[in-house]
Design an enzyme around this catalytic site. Sequence first.
Site, mmCIF file in Angstrom:
data_model
loop_
_atom_site.group_PDB
_atom_site.id
_atom_site.type_symbol
_atom_site.label_atom_id
_atom_site.label_comp_id
_atom_site.label_asym_id
_atom_site.label_seq_id
_atom_site.Cartn_x
_atom_site.Cartn_y
_atom_site.Cartn_z
ATOM 1 N N GLU A 33 83.047 79.536 1.916
ATOM 2 C CA GLU A 33 84.467 79.296 1.606
ATOM 3 C C GLU A 33 84.698 79.655 0.130
ATOM 4 O O GLU A 33 83.808 79.422 -0.701
ATOM 5 C CB GLU A 33 84.769 77.798 1.807
ATOM 6 C CG GLU A 33 86.144 77.338 1.337
ATOM 7 C CD GLU A 33 86.271 75.798 1.275
ATOM 8 O OE1 GLU A 33 85.274 75.107 0.953
ATOM 9 O OE2 GLU A 33 87.375 75.301 1.552
ATOM 10 N N ASN B 160 94.053 78.835 1.626
ATOM 11 C CA ASN B 160 92.589 78.885 1.603
ATOM 12 C C ASN B 160 92.202 79.648 2.873
ATOM 13 O O ASN B 160 92.321 79.127 3.978
ATOM 14 C CB ASN B 160 92.034 77.457 1.605
ATOM 15 C CG ASN B 160 90.528 77.425 1.430
ATOM 16 O OD1 ASN B 160 89.845 78.414 1.648
ATOM 17 N ND2 ASN B 160 90.008 76.262 1.046
ATOM 18 N N LYS C 274 93.110 77.919 6.316
ATOM 19 C CA LYS C 274 92.567 76.560 6.528
ATOM 20 C C LYS C 274 93.651 75.558 6.916
ATOM 21 O O LYS C 274 94.667 75.428 6.210
ATOM 22 C CB LYS C 274 91.846 76.116 5.253
ATOM 23 C CG LYS C 274 91.090 74.799 5.359
ATOM 24 C CD LYS C 274 90.280 74.590 4.072
ATOM 25 C CE LYS C 274 89.478 73.328 4.029
ATOM 26 N NZ LYS C 274 88.709 73.208 2.761
ATOM 27 N N GLU D 159 93.078 70.618 -3.190
ATOM 28 C CA GLU D 159 93.435 71.625 -2.175
ATOM 29 C C GLU D 159 94.867 71.454 -1.703
ATOM 30 O O GLU D 159 95.559 72.420 -1.395
ATOM 31 C CB GLU D 159 92.467 71.566 -0.989
ATOM 32 C CG GLU D 159 91.093 72.101 -1.333
ATOM 33 C CD GLU D 159 90.258 72.369 -0.110
ATOM 34 O OE1 GLU D 159 90.677 73.146 0.750
ATOM 35 O OE2 GLU D 159 89.157 71.782 -0.026
ATOM 36 N N CYS E 66 85.272 74.929 6.114
ATOM 37 C CA CYS E 66 84.795 73.696 5.492
ATOM 38 C C CYS E 66 85.221 72.418 6.200
ATOM 39 O O CYS E 66 84.695 72.052 7.233
ATOM 40 C CB CYS E 66 85.201 73.678 4.020
ATOM 41 S SG CYS E 66 84.317 72.375 3.130
ATOM 42 N N ASN F 100 82.405 74.268 0.746
ATOM 43 C CA ASN F 100 82.059 73.784 -0.610
ATOM 44 C C ASN F 100 82.142 72.271 -0.496
ATOM 45 O O ASN F 100 83.246 71.710 -0.473
ATOM 46 C CB ASN F 100 83.097 74.197 -1.646
ATOM 47 C CG ASN F 100 83.045 75.661 -2.044
ATOM 48 O OD1 ASN F 100 82.528 76.007 -3.107
ATOM 49 N ND2 ASN F 100 83.594 76.518 -1.215
HETATM 50 N N1 CDV Z 1 86.141 72.175 0.635
HETATM 51 C C1 CDV Z 1 86.211 71.123 1.481
HETATM 52 O O1 CDV Z 1 86.973 71.140 2.436
HETATM 53 N N2 CDV Z 1 85.432 70.076 1.187
HETATM 54 C C2 CDV Z 1 85.436 68.862 1.969
HETATM 55 C C3 CDV Z 1 85.097 67.674 1.105
HETATM 56 C C4 CDV Z 1 86.189 67.344 0.191
HETATM 57 C C5 CDV Z 1 84.813 66.439 1.948
HETATM 58 C C6 CDV Z 1 84.444 68.916 3.110
HETATM 59 O O2 CDV Z 1 84.820 68.515 4.229
HETATM 60 O O3 CDV Z 1 83.295 69.283 2.923
#
Ligand code: CDV
Length: 316
Positions: free
Chosen positions: A47, A110, A127, A146, A174, A199
């Site tokens: 990501e 994103n 996203k 975000e 993510c 991430n």
């Molecule tokens: N980049 C993300 O979406 N990170 C989230 C963190 C904030 C929990 C994740 O689900 O990994």
Amino acid sequence: MSRRVKTAAAQLGPIHRADSRASVVKRLVEMLKEAAGRGSTFVVFPELALTTFFPRWWIEDPAEIDRYFEAQMPSPETLPLFELARQKGIGFYLGYAELVEEAGRLRRFNTSILVAPDGRIVGKYRKVHLPGHVEHRPAAPYQHLEKKYFEVGDLGFNVWKMFDSGARVGQCICNDRRWPETFRVMALKGAEMVVLGYNTPTDNVYAPHEPPYLRVFHHNLSIQAAAYQNGIWVVATAKAGREDGFWLHGGTAIVAPTGEIVAKANTEEDEVIAYDCDLALGEYIRNTTFNFAKHRRPEHYRLIADRTGVEIETEN
Ligand code: CDV
């Protein structure tokens, strides 16, 4: 024809705020070369793979914010990755921050894309499950903005045919991996593999008591359950390590439709892992325990689509 996809997950170590796009693309290019050298035909990058995880920073200057976004894909900086992939006949997934003019206004998402082995962008995803907050929290050790920097994705969860095998590939990003709905929608559209980048901070800024080992446990739990419950391959690629001192966990993994992790990274640096994914492996799961057509009962699931938050309703 054999329905296999030789898949690599190309984990990135940290990208610092001061690192240039060119230096990051060089790292991606090196990993794509390594994946190709190991016989892979598909590479999954993380990501927001072109920059540091900038939502951890409260930034007020719009020009500074837009420095992290791509107004063009490919751009002059990212073109070498597309060109190399085309030369090597490799497809890839890439996450980045997208800046686009649509309906007469600038929009920021994103985003991730699927690129075919001939270098064409065949699929785009924005996203949906954006974590974090909008407001500045000066007391927090870091921000997770975000919800400030991105709009909620408007393209839904989709599946694309890729490669000569016609592999049906879905994508998400993510935090989406923690939501079973993400994978079930794509599985209902026939996905055989879902790929994603992430991430994930090692500490939970909202629950500081949560130990780091649980963060990795929840990551594995989510992707392994998603793979098994849908009979699909899941490939999850991290950006990992300490970015300007802020720690992101690794745990890049390729998960078989049985729910087993078949390949995993063991560093928090740039690292390529690979596996020859047999798309037929999930068929017995999709035809037995999780034969959706036979066993699903959507009449009892309506609430999932109709209600967002909990409204307590007890029967006594
Ligand atoms: N980049 C993300 O979406 N990170 C989230 C963190 C904030 C929990 C994740 O689900 O990994």
